[in-house]
Every structure is written in C-alpha cells, then in structure tokens.
Motif scaffolding. Structure first.
Motif, PDB file in Angstrom:
ATOM      1  N   ASN A 122       5.241   5.571  10.462  1.00 51.42           N
ATOM      2  CA  ASN A 122       4.357   6.693  10.161  1.00 51.42           C
ATOM      3  C   ASN A 122       3.320   6.288   9.127  1.00 51.42           C
ATOM      4  OD1 ASN A 122       5.530   8.599  11.869  1.00 51.42           O
ATOM      5  ND2 ASN A 122       7.125   9.083  10.365  1.00 51.42           N
ATOM      6  N   VAL A 123       2.213   7.038   9.095  1.00 49.12           N
ATOM      7  CA  VAL A 123       1.178   6.787   8.097  1.00 49.12           C
ATOM      8  C   VAL A 123       1.640   7.359   6.761  1.00 49.12           C
ATOM      9  CG1 VAL A 123      -0.661   6.856   9.801  1.00 49.12           C
ATOM     10  CG2 VAL A 123      -0.006   8.954   8.623  1.00 49.12           C
ATOM     11  N   PRO A 124       1.109   6.851   5.661  1.00 48.42           N
ATOM     12  CA  PRO A 124       1.501   7.389   4.354  1.00 48.42           C
ATOM     13  C   PRO A 124       1.089   8.849   4.216  1.00 48.42           C
ATOM     14  CG  PRO A 124       0.360   5.297   4.114  1.00 48.42           C
ATOM     15  CD  PRO A 124       0.177   5.720   5.530  1.00 48.42           C
ATOM     16  N   ILE A 184      -2.545   3.891  -6.141  1.00 50.35           N
ATOM     17  CA  ILE A 184      -1.781   4.991  -5.570  1.00 50.35           C
ATOM     18  C   ILE A 184      -0.307   4.620  -5.585  1.00 50.35           C
ATOM     19  CG2 ILE A 184      -1.302   6.320  -3.477  1.00 50.35           C
ATOM     20  CD1 ILE A 184      -4.203   6.121  -2.750  1.00 50.35           C
ATOM     21  N   PRO A 185       0.557   5.474  -6.141  1.00 55.08           N
ATOM     22  CA  PRO A 185       1.996   5.196  -6.104  1.00 55.08           C
ATOM     23  C   PRO A 185       2.543   5.424  -4.702  1.00 55.08           C
ATOM     24  CG  PRO A 185       1.586   7.308  -7.144  1.00 55.08           C
ATOM     25  CD  PRO A 185       0.242   6.705  -6.888  1.00 55.08           C
ATOM     26  N   VAL A 186       3.251   4.452  -4.180  1.00 51.15           N
ATOM     27  CA  VAL A 186       3.749   4.504  -2.808  1.00 51.15           C
ATOM     28  C   VAL A 186       5.230   4.173  -2.797  1.00 51.15           C
ATOM     29  CG1 VAL A 186       3.541   3.544  -0.480  1.00 51.15           C
ATOM     30  CG2 VAL A 186       1.505   3.811  -1.902  1.00 51.15           C
ATOM     31  N   SER A 187       5.996   4.909  -1.991  1.00 48.26           N
ATOM     32  CA  SER A 187       7.406   4.596  -1.768  1.00 48.26           C
ATOM     33  C   SER A 187       7.648   4.453  -0.272  1.00 48.26           C
ATOM     34  CB  SER A 187       8.316   5.701  -2.306  1.00 48.26           C
ATOM     35  OG  SER A 187       8.226   5.785  -3.698  1.00 48.26           O
ATOM     36  N   LYS A 188       8.617   3.665   0.097  1.00 47.13           N
ATOM     37  CA  LYS A 188       9.020   3.530   1.494  1.00 47.13           C
ATOM     38  C   LYS A 188      10.398   4.140   1.651  1.00 47.13           C
ATOM     39  CE  LYS A 188      10.924  -0.086   3.190  1.00 47.13           C
ATOM     40  NZ  LYS A 188      11.286  -1.417   3.731  1.00 47.13           N
ATOM     41  N   ILE A 189      10.535   4.993   2.648  1.00 43.79           N
ATOM     42  CA  ILE A 189      11.818   5.629   2.918  1.00 43.79           C
ATOM     43  C   ILE A 189      12.216   5.341   4.353  1.00 43.79           C
ATOM     44  CG2 ILE A 189      13.033   7.832   3.134  1.00 43.79           C
ATOM     45  CD1 ILE A 189      11.340   8.916   0.920  1.00 43.79           C
ATOM     46  N   MET A 234      -0.899   0.597  -4.882  1.00 43.90           N
ATOM     47  CA  MET A 234      -1.607  -0.008  -3.750  1.00 43.90           C
ATOM     48  C   MET A 234      -3.011   0.556  -3.668  1.00 43.90           C
ATOM     49  SD  MET A 234      -0.623   0.032   0.299  1.00 43.90           S
ATOM     50  CE  MET A 234       0.828  -0.938   0.055  1.00 43.90           C
ATOM     51  N   SER A 235      -4.000  -0.311  -3.573  1.00 46.99           N
ATOM     52  CA  SER A 235      -5.378   0.116  -3.418  1.00 46.99           C
ATOM     53  C   SER A 235      -5.557   0.738  -2.040  1.00 46.99           C
ATOM     54  CB  SER A 235      -6.315  -1.085  -3.582  1.00 46.99           C
ATOM     55  OG  SER A 235      -7.589  -0.762  -3.102  1.00 46.99           O
ATOM     56  N   PRO A 236      -6.204   1.904  -1.914  1.00 41.66           N
ATOM     57  CA  PRO A 236      -6.420   2.512  -0.595  1.00 41.66           C
ATOM     58  C   PRO A 236      -7.264   1.639   0.323  1.00 41.66           C
ATOM     59  CG  PRO A 236      -7.637   3.684  -2.298  1.00 41.66           C
ATOM     60  CD  PRO A 236      -6.734   2.735  -2.997  1.00 41.66           C
ATOM     61  N   SER A 237      -8.191   0.889  -0.276  1.00 44.25           N
ATOM     62  CA  SER A 237      -9.021   0.018   0.560  1.00 44.25           C
ATOM     63  C   SER A 237      -8.190  -1.116   1.159  1.00 44.25           C
ATOM     64  CB  SER A 237     -10.185  -0.547  -0.264  1.00 44.25           C
ATOM     65  OG  SER A 237      -9.695  -1.210  -1.413  1.00 44.25           O
ATOM     66  N   VAL A 238      -7.250  -1.621   0.342  1.00 42.03           N
ATOM     67  CA  VAL A 238      -6.361  -2.668   0.857  1.00 42.03           C
ATOM     68  C   VAL A 238      -5.510  -2.121   1.991  1.00 42.03           C
ATOM     69  CG1 VAL A 238      -4.409  -4.151   0.292  1.00 42.03           C
ATOM     70  CG2 VAL A 238      -6.328  -3.944  -1.299  1.00 42.03           C
ATOM     71  N   TYR A 239      -5.024  -0.888   1.803  1.00 41.80           N
ATOM     72  CA  TYR A 239      -4.195  -0.307   2.851  1.00 41.80           C
ATOM     73  C   TYR A 239      -5.008  -0.094   4.128  1.00 41.80           C
ATOM     74  CZ  TYR A 239      -0.839   2.677   5.194  1.00 41.80           C
ATOM     75  OH  TYR A 239       0.035   3.191   6.107  1.00 41.80           O
ATOM     76  N   ALA A 240      -6.284   0.291   3.983  1.00 39.31           N
ATOM     77  CA  ALA A 240      -7.136   0.476   5.163  1.00 39.31           C
ATOM     78  C   ALA A 240      -7.308  -0.828   5.925  1.00 39.31           C
ATOM     79  CB  ALA A 240      -8.501   1.027   4.729  1.00 39.31           C
ATOM     80  N   VAL A 241      -7.483  -1.922   5.188  1.00 38.43           N
ATOM     81  CA  VAL A 241      -7.626  -3.232   5.835  1.00 38.43           C
ATOM     82  C   VAL A 241      -6.340  -3.598   6.568  1.00 38.43           C
ATOM     83  CG1 VAL A 241      -7.954  -5.698   5.423  1.00 38.43           C
ATOM     84  CG2 VAL A 241      -9.358  -4.022   4.204  1.00 38.43           C
ATOM     85  N   LEU A 242      -5.202  -3.338   5.932  1.00 37.18           N
ATOM     86  CA  LEU A 242      -3.925  -3.644   6.565  1.00 37.18           C
ATOM     87  C   LEU A 242      -3.772  -2.897   7.881  1.00 37.18           C
ATOM     88  CD1 LEU A 242      -1.459  -3.630   3.515  1.00 37.18           C
ATOM     89  CD2 LEU A 242      -2.266  -5.603   4.802  1.00 37.18           C
ATOM     90  N   ARG A 243      -4.153  -1.642   7.883  1.00 38.45           N
ATOM     91  CA  ARG A 243      -3.994  -0.851   9.106  1.00 38.45           C
ATOM     92  C   ARG A 243      -4.899  -1.354  10.221  1.00 38.45           C
ATOM     93  NH1 ARG A 243      -4.266   5.280   9.007  1.00 38.45           N
ATOM     94  NH2 ARG A 243      -3.376   4.852  11.053  1.00 38.45           N
ATOM     95  N   GLU A 244      -6.045  -1.911   9.873  1.00 42.56           N
ATOM     96  CA  GLU A 244      -6.968  -2.411  10.896  1.00 42.56           C
ATOM     97  C   GLU A 244      -6.457  -3.692  11.542  1.00 42.56           C
ATOM     98  OE1 GLU A 244     -11.338  -0.776   9.492  1.00 42.56           O
ATOM     99  OE2 GLU A 244     -10.921  -2.913   9.524  1.00 42.56           O
ATOM    100  N   HIS A 245      -5.751  -4.512  10.782  1.00 45.64           N
ATOM    101  CA  HIS A 245      -5.420  -5.851  11.267  1.00 45.64           C
ATOM    102  C   HIS A 245      -3.938  -6.072  11.538  1.00 45.64           C
ATOM    103  CE1 HIS A 245      -9.519  -7.222  10.518  1.00 45.64           C
ATOM    104  NE2 HIS A 245      -9.449  -6.585   9.336  1.00 45.64           N
ATOM    105  N   VAL A 297       4.713  -4.540  11.062  1.00 44.78           N
ATOM    106  CA  VAL A 297       4.453  -5.611  10.098  1.00 44.78           C
ATOM    107  C   VAL A 297       4.182  -5.030   8.715  1.00 44.78           C
ATOM    108  CG1 VAL A 297       2.918  -7.516   9.506  1.00 44.78           C
ATOM    109  CG2 VAL A 297       3.600  -7.163  11.889  1.00 44.78           C
ATOM    110  N   ILE A 298       3.404  -3.930   8.691  1.00 46.44           N
ATOM    111  CA  ILE A 298       3.117  -3.299   7.394  1.00 46.44           C
ATOM    112  C   ILE A 298       4.407  -2.857   6.730  1.00 46.44           C
ATOM    113  CG2 ILE A 298       2.064  -1.296   6.278  1.00 46.44           C
ATOM    114  CD1 ILE A 298      -0.184  -1.442   8.305  1.00 46.44           C
ATOM    115  N   GLU A 299       5.294  -2.258   7.549  1.00 47.66           N
ATOM    116  CA  GLU A 299       6.568  -1.784   7.001  1.00 47.66           C
ATOM    117  C   GLU A 299       7.373  -2.932   6.429  1.00 47.66           C
ATOM    118  OE1 GLU A 299      10.742  -0.066   8.682  1.00 47.66           O
ATOM    119  OE2 GLU A 299       8.905   0.576   9.693  1.00 47.66           O
ATOM    120  N   THR A 300       7.372  -4.053   7.176  1.00 48.84           N
ATOM    121  CA  THR A 300       8.115  -5.215   6.694  1.00 48.84           C
ATOM    122  C   THR A 300       7.526  -5.742   5.392  1.00 48.84           C
ATOM    123  OG1 THR A 300       8.648  -5.806   8.969  1.00 48.84           O
ATOM    124  CG2 THR A 300       8.946  -7.518   7.288  1.00 48.84           C
TER     125      THR A 300
END
Length: 742
Positions: free
Chosen positions: A653-655, A700-705, A721-732, A737-740
């Motif tokens: 799921n998305v954050p 941004i404070p982020v937790s994984k559940i 986590m920087s939102p811009s970094v997260y945006a790049v991750l979602r694109e590529h 993989v992101i979850e891992t």
C-alpha cells in the motif's frame, strides 16, 4: 484559548480565589486588557534578570499607552480615567525595581494555572483544603480586630495620662501657693478649707494613678495574650503556607496583614512605654504613702520590654527563600559557585529603622549537619534593611549576589558520598542583626528553610525531590537530620503536590485519572490511596519494577520533556500522558478507526508516544503504538508536525497518515493545527527542480506495519524520509522492493 479566557469561565468559588491576588500591585484591568500579550512574555525569567525586567516594564507601559489611545477614540471616560491612574501607579511603583512586577505577574499567572488545575479536580486536595480552612480565616479577622482594639485602648490611655498630668500640675500649683503663705495666714478658715480641697484632689490623683496603671496593665495583658496565642498561630500558619508555596502550592499571601499587626502592636507597646516614662516623671514631682507608681511601674515596664523583645524576634522572617535565578521554580536547591537570591523582612515597619539595621548572612552557623561537607558564603553577605527597594514599602533586604563555596575537606576526599547522600544533606542559611531603638538593644536571628547543596546540575532532580519531601512532611523549619530517618508521606497529599509540579512548572496540573495512574505506578493496581503511607525510598531511591530508574527520575524526565518540547500541546489539554497500555486499549477499542491518544512512555525516560486504533478486514480491532519520541528526536522535528506528517506503509500500500481523531473524537487538525510550524510541502519530482538545482525536501516520520499478523505490534522505528526521494522510489521500483528496502 488563552489562560485568562479559561479563568473567566470558572465557577464563582474559583473566581473569588482569583480576585484575592489582584490588587493595586497588579490591577485586574491590565490583566484583562493585555491578556494575550502578558501570557506571551517570560515573566518568570525576568523576575531574576533586571535588564530583562526593565525592558518588559517599558513594554508593559507602552501596551497600556496603546490601550489608552484605543479607549480615547471610543470616548470611554471611566476606562480612560482608570488606565491613566494605573499607568501612573505602575511607573511610580516599579520604576526603581522592575523585577518586583515581574515576580508579581509571574506569581499571578502561576496561581491562575494552579486554580485552573484545582477546578479540574473532582475534589479539593487535602493540603489545599487545610490551607483554606474557614477557622483560619476567622482567626485572621479576629487578630486584626483585636490589634485595632488594642491600638485604640493605648491611645485612650494617652488621654488619661494627659488628664493625670494636668490634674497634678493644678495640685502642684495650689499646694505651692499655700506653702508660700505666712504661718498666720495658714490658720485661717479659708486656708483650712483649701487644705481639705487639696486632700480631696490628692485622693483623686491617687485614684487616677491607680486607674491609669490598671488600664496600662490591661493593654499589656491583651498584647501578651494576643502574641502568645492567635498572632503566634498566624505567623506559624504563614510559614507553613510558605513551605507549601515553595513546592508548587497556593501562593502564600498574608504577610502584609501580619506586618500591619506586628507594627501596630509595636507602636502600642512603645506608646505604653512612653506612658510609663511619663508616670515616672510625675513620680519625681509628687509621691506619697501608698503611691501605686513605684510599686507597679517597674513590673509593667519589665513586661513591656519583654514583649517588645519577643515581638521583634518573631518579626524577623525570610520573605523569599533562597533560590537560584537560573531555576526559579526549584527554590532551596543551591549549586556551588552559582549566585542565589534571598529576601528578608522585618514585620515591624517603623521609619526610624530605615537603613539602620544591617543584616549578616552565614551558612550552617552553630548547627551540626549530617554532612562532612562545609561551606562558606562568597559575595556581599552584609546589607542594610530599607523601605526603598520593595514596591510595598516594607522594611526588607534582598541578597542577590551570594554564592556558596565548598570548603576543602581535611581528609581531602569526597569519594565516600553515594548518589543520594549529597541530595539528602540539609544545610541552613542564617541571618543575624541588631536593633537599637529607644534605649533598647535587641539581637535578632532567623534562618532559611533547609537547603540542599549540589555541585553538579545532574543532582538537581534528586535534590528537588528532597525539598518536596521535607516540606510536605514536616512543619519543623530546622530539622537538618530529617533524612536520617525520613517519615512516610500520605499518598493523597503527595499526589496533590505532584499535580502542583505540573501546574507550576508546565502550566497545567493533573486530573484525577492521571493521578490514579501515578498512584498505581507507585503502589500497584487497585490501590485505595486516601490514607496510604508511601516511603521516601519508594518515591525516590528504589527502582520501578523491571526498570533501571526510580519513579521520581521518570516523572522529572516527563516534566522536562513537556517544558522543552510539547508545552503548548500540554497546556491545551491534548496530551492524556499518564495512561497505561491496558487503559489506552480500553479507551480506544470502541472508537472510530484512526482515533489516537498521546501518552508518556513507561519504559523510556522522557519519551512520548501515540497509539491509534485500526480495524482489520475481518472486523477485529487492532492497536498500533510507535516507538517513543525522546528529546533528541523532538529537537529535530516539532511534535505537532510529526502528528501531521506521520505516515504508515502497509504491505503493498501507499503511505498514509493513520491519525484522524484525537481521543475521544476531535479532528486532528482542529486540535493541533495552530501548533503546526508550517504547511506541509508538496512532493516534488526531480524534474520540477529546486533552488540552485536542488530538489526541495522535508522530513516525514514513516513506520512500516506488516498486516499479516493480528498480534499486537511492537513499536516501529520512525525513519525520516524525504517525500521527493519517496516519489523517485515509486517511479523506479516496485512496491515489493520498496517494502523490502524500508
């Protein structure tokens, strides 16, 4: 809502308490008109910083001028008149001593917070109830009434003495006239008649002398009885109220009333003393067989002098206990080589004594302490009492530059001091002076309440715990061996004092549910704490079960966390704080998914966490608690922003921010919106560009559940986590993989 707005919504019984501490020293009109501005200033810091206090006083007068301009345009004649009077009063009173108004305003704000906290309690605490006893109030009124009656009696006796003096002068004149006549003239019938008249006059003189002596005796007896009983009790009550105020309790008023009583009694005694001197003068001019003056006057004079000695000795008090300016809410804890202030007052306010009494300060004078450590006071330790430094014109002296310095031990070692030994050692600061007035010489001595000497600021929490325990447990002002065998404290009284720590230090006291949680933490589940006795060791020396710290260290860390990082949220009442994990689940289980509450960590010192309720696809309720935030994390990111920006990544799921409603049902942004530092930045793609080629970013404070488990989740690390970094991750990258990676 401002603090003043909350005060105005109180019940009438609490508003009457507020009314008691607003007077010409700080008029309520100014508190009302400048509420927001007053609450935004640091009066507490200014009360120990003359430069800061001077600036604040100037700014206060500017604010009053602005209000004058506003009401002048509205043509509100009454308010214009009052504001002009108040401005003149403030400038005249505090121009030479701006720190005094800072102390007054700081105390008023603190007392408002205490009353607000008391109003939220279902019942009044036992200590506060005892201080507001109606019997005590009635005694105060009786003392003032009797002092006034004594003063009137002394003045009436003055008239009797004057009448006696006039009568004796007439007798002297007529007697000398007869004595000057020739012997032949003395045998005439007219002269014999005059001699009979003189005898009658002498009888009247004798009667009036006895009457005056009787009236003087009654005045002396009244003063003696008042001093021995009611006035002594009043003074002891004031000292007890001062003890309680020092540990966060209600402000201890009444010293000005005591000063008025002491001064009137001293004036009455000196008036009686002059009357006895006048009788002695009359005695030298006329005496006779059975004259009552030579028999009664010496005894009466001795009694008057005795009462004056006692009155002066009791009138020498410590008005403000020793306190470091750097820690104004931790009085009686002094650090070596750090300046502290202390103020003394003579409750007998006579103009003849202005600048005539020099006070000397010493430490541990003629006192055997339980410590091997010895100290001396550095700085100006001799000063003259005067009526110019206090705004109310009291005869007082304030030492502002005293520093305790530890003497080197002859053994040359401090290694035998355990972690609690230093903070359980009590010391005494003594003050001595001499009063010479109207032929009397009176030596006066008084002492501060016991103080704790520390050499490192890390010892401050435990030292403050010692001060709390001492002043809660005993009325004795000088029991320096108290911690040889410290008595237990009633848990209900201790909880009341703990609530005061929060109302005085961080602006909001504890409610009954929060206090119940603390009681359970101290004594275990389902404890009835009304009459329970708690030991000193349990409070401050023994570790909590399964923890590496004591109850007091845990609580002090929470106070520090609130003060430095979440103060506005705490004052608004949005931090439940003291609630166990079991209780939070009971509170949240029937609430809308996304409902959360804020509580203090029980396992991490100075930590705060939030727990929210969620609902699984099968309808089961689940709870999530994040890893507690400590001061390190909160220094980097404000807590309100964390609540706004917090994200959770569920598998595939998305954050998203799971925090929707603050318990019980307050929309999150409604509760915390005014505390957000800025609006959240929009997520920017790298192609959007940024200043000088950089991509804008926020943390941004982020937790994984993981959602494949129905068991309660252990706290998750919050990763910035920087939102811009997260945006790049979602694109590529794929979600797996992101979850891992996360």
């Amino acid at each position: 809502m401002s603090q003043w707005s909350q005060v105005q919504q109180l019940e009438i019984k609490f508003l009457e308490q507020v009314d008691q501490f607003y007077d010409d020293n700080f008029p309520m009109e100014i508190r009302h008109l400048l509420a927001q501005w007053i609450e935004s200033q640091d009066w507490e810091a200014a009360s120990n910083n003359e430069a800061m206090a001077t600036i604040l006083l100037q700014n206060l007068l500017i604010q009053v001028d602005e209000q004058l301009d506003r009401v002048s345009q509205e043509k509100n004649l009454l308010l214009i008149h009052n504001l002009k009077r108040i401005r003149k009063l403030l400038q005249g009173k505090y121009h030479g001593n701006p720190m005094h108004i800072a102390v007054i305003i700081s105390n008023c704000l603190r007392e408002e917070r205490r009353i607000l906290a008391a109003a939220s309690m279902p019942v009044q605490g036992p200590l506060e109830k005892s201080l507001q006893n109606s019997v005590v109030s009635e005694r105060q009124r009786n003392v003032e009434h009797r002092v006034s009656a004594i003063k009137n009696s002394a003045q009436m006796t003055d008239q009797d003495v004057k009448y006696l003096e006039d009568l004796q002068e007439e007798f002297d004149f007529r007697y000398k006239t007869i004595q000057s006549l020739e012997q032949s003239d003395k045998n005439s019938a007219l002269i014999k008649q005059e001699m009979l008249a003189l005898q009658a006059m002498l009888n009247t003189l004798d009667y009036k002398r006895k009457e005056v002596l009787s009236k003087i005796g009654r005045v002396i007896h009244e003063i003696d009885m008042l001093m021995s009983n009611m006035l002594t009790e009043e003074l002891l009550d004031w000292k007890r109220r001062q003890q309680i105020a020092c540990i966060g309790g209600p402000l201890h008023g009444g010293l000005d009333q005591l000063q008025n009583c002491f001064t009137l009694l001293a004036e009455s005694l000196f008036q009686v003393r002059r009357q006895l001197e006048k009788l002695d003068e009359l005695l030298t001019r006329l005496t006779y067989d059975g004259d009552p003056i030579p028999v009664q006057r010496p005894q009466l004079l001795e009694k008057v002098n005795f009462l004056l000695y006692n009155l002066f000795r009791n009138s020498f008090v410590v008005e403000r206990q020793p306190c470091m300016p750097t820690h104004p809410q931790r009085p009686m804890v002094l650090k070596t080589l750090i300046q502290f202030t202390v103020k003394l007052r003579l409750l007998i306010k006579l103009p003849e004594l202005n600048y005539q009494i020099r006070v000397k300060a010493t430490i541990d004078k003629n006192v055997s302490t339980v410590s091997n450590r010895r100290f001396v006071l550095c700085g100006t330790h001799v000063k003259a009492m005067n009526m110019d430094e206090s705004a109310n014109g009291s005869l007082s002296v304030e030492f502002r530059h005293l520093q305790p310095k530890e003497m080197k031990s002859s053994a040359g070692s401090k290694g035998n001091e355990g972690p609690h030994m230093v903070t359980e050692e009590l010391h005494s600061i003594s003050f001595e002076t001499q009063v010479c007035l109207y032929g009397l010489t009176i030596n006066l001595e008084t002492s501060s309440l016991p103080v704790v000497m520390i050499s490192n600021v890390s010892q401050l929490p435990n030292a403050w715990a010692s001060i709390i325990w001492y002043n809660l447990s005993t009325n004795d002002p000088q029991n320096l061996s108290f911690f040889n065998n410290p008595p237990a404290a009633t848990l209900s009284q201790l909880l009341e004092v703990l609530s005061w720590q929060f109302s005085s230090y961080v602006g909001r006291g504890l409610n009954s549910e929060q206090l119940n949680m603390l009681a359970e933490k101290l004594m275990g589940q389902q404890v009835s704490y009304n009459d329970y006795q708690l030991s000193w060791a349990k409070f401050c020396k023994e570790h909590l079960p399964g923890k590496s710290f004591t109850f007091w260290v845990w609580l002090e860390a929470i106070l520090d966390l609130i003060k430095k990082h979440i103060l506005p949220l705490w004052i608004d009442g949005y931090v439940m704080g003291f609630v166990s994990k079991e209780k939070e689940r009971i509170l949240l289980k029937d609430k809308t998914p996304g409902t959360f509450l804020l509580r203090f960590s029980e396992s991490n010192l100075g930590g705060i966490t939030f727990t929210w309720v969620d609902q699984l696809e099968n309808g089961d309720v689940t709870f999530h608690s994040v890893e507690p935030y400590n001061k390190g994390r909160l220094s980097a990111l404000p807590f309100a922003d964390i609540l706004r920006d917090y994200k959770v990544i569920m598998a595939d799921n998305v954050p998203e921010n799971p925090l929707k409603y603050l318990y019980p049902d307050i929309p999150k942004d409604k509760a915390f919106g005014k505390h957000y530092s800025c609006q959240p930045n929009e997520v920017s793609k790298p192609s959007d560009g940024g200043g000088k080629g950089y991509v804008p970013s926020v943390f941004i404070p982020v937790s994984k559940i993981l959602n494949d488990s129905t068991e309660p989740h252990s706290p998750s690390d919050l990763l910035p986590m920087s939102p811009s970094v997260y945006a790049v991750l979602r694109e590529h990258l794929s979600p797996t993989v992101i979850e891992t990676a996360v």
